[in-house]
Design an enzyme around this catalytic site. Structure first.
Site, PDB file in Angstrom:
ATOM      1  N   GLY A 259       0.815  -1.221   0.000  1.00 42.17           N
ATOM      2  CA  GLY A 259       0.000   0.000   0.000  1.00 42.17           C
ATOM      3  C   GLY A 259       0.840   1.258   0.000  1.00 42.17           C
ATOM      4  N   GLU A 296       1.227   5.649   7.597  1.00 43.95           N
ATOM      5  CA  GLU A 296       2.628   5.939   7.234  1.00 43.95           C
ATOM      6  C   GLU A 296       3.155   7.120   8.036  1.00 43.95           C
ATOM      7  OE1 GLU A 296       3.786   3.521   5.690  1.00 43.95           O
ATOM      8  OE2 GLU A 296       1.828   2.769   5.035  1.00 43.95           O
TER       9      GLU A 296
HETATM   10  N1  HT7 Z   1       6.172  -0.822   6.274  1.00 45.92           N
HETATM   11  C1  HT7 Z   1       5.669  -0.955   4.939  1.00 45.92           C
HETATM   12  C2  HT7 Z   1       5.953  -2.326   4.448  1.00 45.92           C
HETATM   13  C3  HT7 Z   1       6.147  -2.433   2.963  1.00 45.92           C
HETATM   14  C4  HT7 Z   1       6.659  -3.548   2.317  1.00 45.92           C
HETATM   15  C5  HT7 Z   1       7.095  -4.758   2.790  1.00 45.92           C
HETATM   16  C6  HT7 Z   1       7.571  -5.721   1.871  1.00 45.92           C
HETATM   17  C7  HT7 Z   1       7.524  -5.426   0.527  1.00 45.92           C
HETATM   18  C8  HT7 Z   1       7.092  -4.224   0.067  1.00 45.92           C
HETATM   19  C9  HT7 Z   1       6.638  -3.286   0.967  1.00 45.92           C
HETATM   20  N2  HT7 Z   1       6.155  -2.061   0.766  1.00 45.92           N
HETATM   21  C10 HT7 Z   1       5.843  -1.529   2.013  1.00 45.92           C
HETATM   22  C11 HT7 Z   1       4.220  -0.675   4.822  1.00 45.92           C
HETATM   23  C12 HT7 Z   1       3.565  -0.329   6.084  1.00 45.92           C
HETATM   24  O1  HT7 Z   1       3.194  -1.193   6.850  1.00 45.92           O
HETATM   25  O2  HT7 Z   1       3.434   0.821   6.389  1.00 45.92           O
HETATM   26 ZN    ZN Z   2       3.132  -0.106   8.585  1.00 49.51          ZN
END
Ligand code: HT7
Ligand code: ZN
Length: 861
Positions: A259, A296
């Site tokens: 996301g 975020e």
């Molecule tokens: N902390 C972010 C995690 C995330 C992610 C993990 C694995 C591969 C692609 C990714 N893009 C974003 C998202 C969140 O929890 O805020």
């Molecule tokens: Zn997160």
């Protein structure tokens, strides 16, 4: 492939203070220069092991001297150096190919613009580095790029310098004053439009807020910007947390594996969670944007300022930040409706995970590919764990715990135990037993029984808990859970409202001076993420639907009543008996529909019957056809008996007012559209006319999609007309085309698999774009139980072919598609064999990624 285990964690042998990076951006051959001074963290003289993946090493120099090939080794994606001094500078030059990077991890291109995704292990796809979250450093980043292709060049922190290098090239220098792990590094460069605003923090500092989007999307950023400002204010008010830099950038890209990403001061977002205007985005999209923007932003403190020591601690930041974003949405919208929708998400995604072959604790103990652990358990159950701490401690102590956590750990990489210790020390409440929620997988079953002693005016409530075995955890210890309850008198008023602390396998709670026999309301507000078993009569459920002072429990009573009826009807269908109507249930729904003390969104939620996948979870052997038939029949009974009420409500709620995405207006639309959906169950041309009229005349995407969703399940000519009209209206709008793909993939019509197959060939689809894959393939497998589980296995066969195709392009996305096949144990033996054969087919494929291998092999066992 090898498993990484929590018990093997070792602090890094080398640390770094600063990282200097120079990027010379070219689509297929970007050069990255990384200069770092390493120093030994202990006196063991250990080798330095750097991670690196898909990199071409151009040069490596130690303290100014280029190393020969025999002076280092590269094996299994690791570069190793030995015989090192205590402190030394390493300059590494690598070449990477952003254009050819279809995994969307590391540096890649989306619509020709450069962007990065480094969580969890993408930084190693940029340069050789100790790519682990407990190595924190200050980053200084120089970006060199073509002026025309990349007028915008961004990285974390503050812009220190921007200059022209020659006729065609320019450079920008960014410096981030906050030490951070490599997963929070970000770079964006390209030709992007910008929308700008400012925010004054509580201490009076002005922060520039910028949202970067592809040209032409500038008019779709206002909701995201408003949501950002609301989040910044909320975090100051609720947690005393202020933003810490003068600039906050958000960039929206169309190709993104998840996301959004909380990179320090440079969030990168999936366009789905930024872009909105009333004729292209639904109320649900608006709510999603508000929540993800907040999520975020909240990571700036819970994740960035205090980060994770290792990836087993992922829930430290994710569970806590989901809790924070849920609380924010509850304050912005209806608290009860937010709670209901969070619980629906938990039951739809996390409970099946916890009860299946992929079950793992909130703090997992081992993994092959960490990307597979961005799960509903780590995120949503993780948030429930924080919510239970909040319930046990109370708001005041919880806030003290948060303050202590930041006081102790600001700037550090820590563990879930450190978080719990701060909560325990701030509140003096012993969390030793409670912490089992971090280590034990599985959803506890809690049974309730009760007895009322008329003579003694005493009510005894007995609760007993059981946690079944999960993979790798045969036996379990007794958990500590807060159970919020009420005892409701015959007049509908609460006689008792309390939070019980359940700490034993079986525990009886006694309530004295209870004047008359109460109806007990259990797990109010879903105070613990458990499965409750209680023998309620239909009368008691109707009573709770009418009187419970806790709105969540009131909704839950409607769900339980509906589930009870539907399970009976499923049985009737299986035994070839006719369906029986339950008039009191329909009467209870009628009363709810007309209750003026309830808000529209809440009424709409009460009117929604339990979804097919939830009903499946309640059965020993899932029968997708019987579930579908029973649910359709009950919808038909409700529509027939409430026809006038539904029509009246639908008409009353139609409005000419201009669209507004606020929660109240969205709730009214939601109720109007559920009335319309029920009316569509009647074979009535006038009702069909209402649906097609709403499709064609709707002035907002919520109403138009509601009508299209109804039509897509009907084998009528208006269906094809509406679908083709929709595509021609929106074919140039990728996010709306995603809705068009999803609505067709979700259809209950028997032709759906063929439709999905032909849509794979449509111009609208691209297997390289995760949003398209999720909308078509993901929705079909995850949200179309009836068609995915067709008895001939063709759904499984098709899906597996797509997983294998995707695995070569983007393993993270491929691996996320495996879980529906892992539900095989829940089906009849014929389907079990078909599903297992497909899982075996995946595992037997040569060159399979670790990500997909892990998911398929665990799903099969
Ligand atoms: N902390 C972010 C995690 C995330 C992610 C993990 C694995 C591969 C692609 C990714 N893009 C974003 C998202 C969140 O929890 O805020
Ligand atoms: Zn997160």
């Amino acid at each position: 492939p090898q498993s990484i285990r929590l018990e093997d964690y070792r602090a890094p042998d080398y640390l770094v203070d600063n990282v200097d990076l120079v990027f010379d951006l070219e689509p297929e051959s970007t050069r990255v220069l990384c200069a770092t001074t390493y120093y030994a963290a202990n006196d063991e003289g250990a080798p330095l092991v750097l991670d690196g993946e898909d990199l071409t090493l151009l040069n490596i120099a130690l303290d100014g001297r280029t190393l020969g090939e025999t002076e280092y080794s590269i094996e299994n994606n690791q570069l190793t150096l030995t015989d090192l001094p205590e402190r030394f500078e390493l300059v590494i030059e690598t070449e990477i190919n952003p254009k050819g990077n279809t995994q969307l991890s590391g540096l890649y291109q989306s619509s020709g613009n450069y962007c990065t995704q480094c969580e969890a292990q993408g930084f190693r796809r940029i340069t050789y580095f100790q790519d682990r979250p407990d190595v924190m450093a200050r980053y200084n980043v120089t970006i060199i790029a073509d002026k025309t292709a990349c007028p915008v060049m961004l990285s974390n922190g503050n812009l220190i310098d921007q200059s022209d290098l020659d006729e065609t090239q320019h450079a920008a220098v960014w410096e981030d004053p906050f030490p951070k792990p490599s997963y929070l590094f970000a770079l964006v460069a390209g030709d992007l439009a910008m929308v700008e605003d400012t925010y004054k923090t509580s201490s009076g500092r002005d922060v520039d807020l910028r949202i970067f989007v592809e040209h032409g999307n500038e008019d779709r950023c206002s909701w995201a910007m408003e949501s950002l400002k609301a989040s910044m204010k909320w975090d100051e008010e609720r947690f005393g947390l202020e933003y810490d830099l003068d600039l906050y950038n958000i960039v929206a890209v169309s190709d993104f594996n998840m996301g959004a990403m909380e990179n320090k001061s440079l969030n990168v977002f999936n366009t789905k969670y930024v872009l909105a205007k009333s004729d292209t985005a639904t109320d649900q999209d608006y709510a999603g944007i508000e929540a993800v923007i907040a999520h975020e932003y909240f990571h700036n403190w819970t994740g960035n300022r205090v980060t994770c020591r290792d990836w087993f601690q992922l829930s430290l930041k994710e569970g806590l930040t989901v809790f924070r974003d849920q609380e924010f949405s509850s304050d912005m919208r209806s608290r009860a409706c937010e709670r209901i929708s969070n619980v629906k998400v938990l039951r739809a995604g996390q409970f099946p995970e916890d009860g299946g072959p992929l079950a793992h604790p909130v703090r997992p103990e081992s993994y092959i590919a960490i990307d597979n652990f961005y799960t509903a358990t780590v995120y949503n159950k993780g948030s429930e764990v924080i919510r239970m701490m909040h319930t046990l401690l109370g708001e005041e102590n919880f806030r003290k715990g948060m303050d202590l956590y930041f006081e102790r750990h600001d700037g550090e990489a820590v563990t879930c135990d450190d978080f719990a210790a701060a909560m325990q020390d701030a509140s003096n409440i012993d969390l030793t037993q409670f912490k089992l929620w971090y280590s034990q997988a599985g959803t506890p079953d809690v049974s309730a029984s009760w007895a009322y002693d008329e003579a003694a005016k005493q009510f005894d409530l007995t609760l007993s808990q059981h946690l079944g075995a999960t993979p790798g955890q045969e036996t379990k210890e007794t958990m500590h859970m807060p159970i919020s309850i009420g005892l409701i008198g015959p007049d509908g008023e609460d006689m008792v409202s309390d939070v019980l602390s359940l700490t034993q396998a079986e525990q009886t709670f006694t309530f004295k001076e209870i004047a008359s026999k109460p109806v007990v309301s259990l797990n109010r507000g879903f105070s613990a993420p458990i499965k409750f078993k209680a023998d309620y009569s239909r009368e008691e459920l109707a009573f709770l639907m009418a009187h419970d002072s806790d709105d969540f429990a009131r909704w839950e009573a409607a769900q339980s009543y509906g589930t009870l009826l539907l399970l009976d009807m499923i049985k009737a269908h299986q035994e070839g008996r006719a369906f029986e109507k339950d008039a009191p249930f329909i009467e209870a729904l009628r009363k709810t529909l007309h209750n003026e003390n309830l808000d529209a969104e809440f009424i709409a939620l009460c009117l929604q019957l339990p979804v097919e996948s939830y009903l499946a979870e309640q059965m020993d052997v899932i029968d997708v056809e019987a579930i579908h038939a029973a649910r359709e029949a009950l919808r038909g009974f409700i529509a027939t008996d409430l026809q006038d009420d539904l029509l009246e409500t639908f008409r009353n709620l139609r409005s000419d007012a201009p669209y507004s995405p606020d929660a109240k207006s969205a709730g009214l639309r939601s109720l109007k559209n559920i009335c319309l959906a029920y009316l569509s169950e009647l074979d009535d041309p006038a009702c069909m006319g209402l649906i097609t009229a709403q499709y064609h005349n709707g002035d907002n995407m919520t109403d138009r999609m509601a009508a299209l969703g109804i039509l897509s399940n009907k084998d009528v000519s208006a269906r094809e007309e509406a679908l083709s009209d929709f595509y021609s209206r929106y074919k140039n709008d990728p996010l709306v085309v995603d809705k068009w793909l999803a609505v067709q993939a979700m259809s209950s019509l028997p032709t759906t698999l063929d439709t999905v197959k032909s849509l794979m060939e449509h111009d609208a689809f691209s297997i390289k774009n995760p949003n398209k894959v999720r909308s078509l393939i993901g929705v079909f497998a995850h949200a179309n139980q009836l068609n995915f589980h067709r008895a001939d296995g063709s759904g499984y066969e098709f899906h597996t072919s797509r997983i294998l195709e995707l695995d070569k392009i983007n393993p993270q996305i491929a691996a996320r598609m495996v879980a529906p096949l892992g539900k095989w144990r829940r089906f009849d033996t014929m389907r079990q064999d078909l599903m297992k054969a497909q899982l075996q087919r995946i595992i037997d494929t040569d060159g399979l990624s670790n990500d997909t291998f892990e998911m398929a092999s665990k799903s099969l066992n």
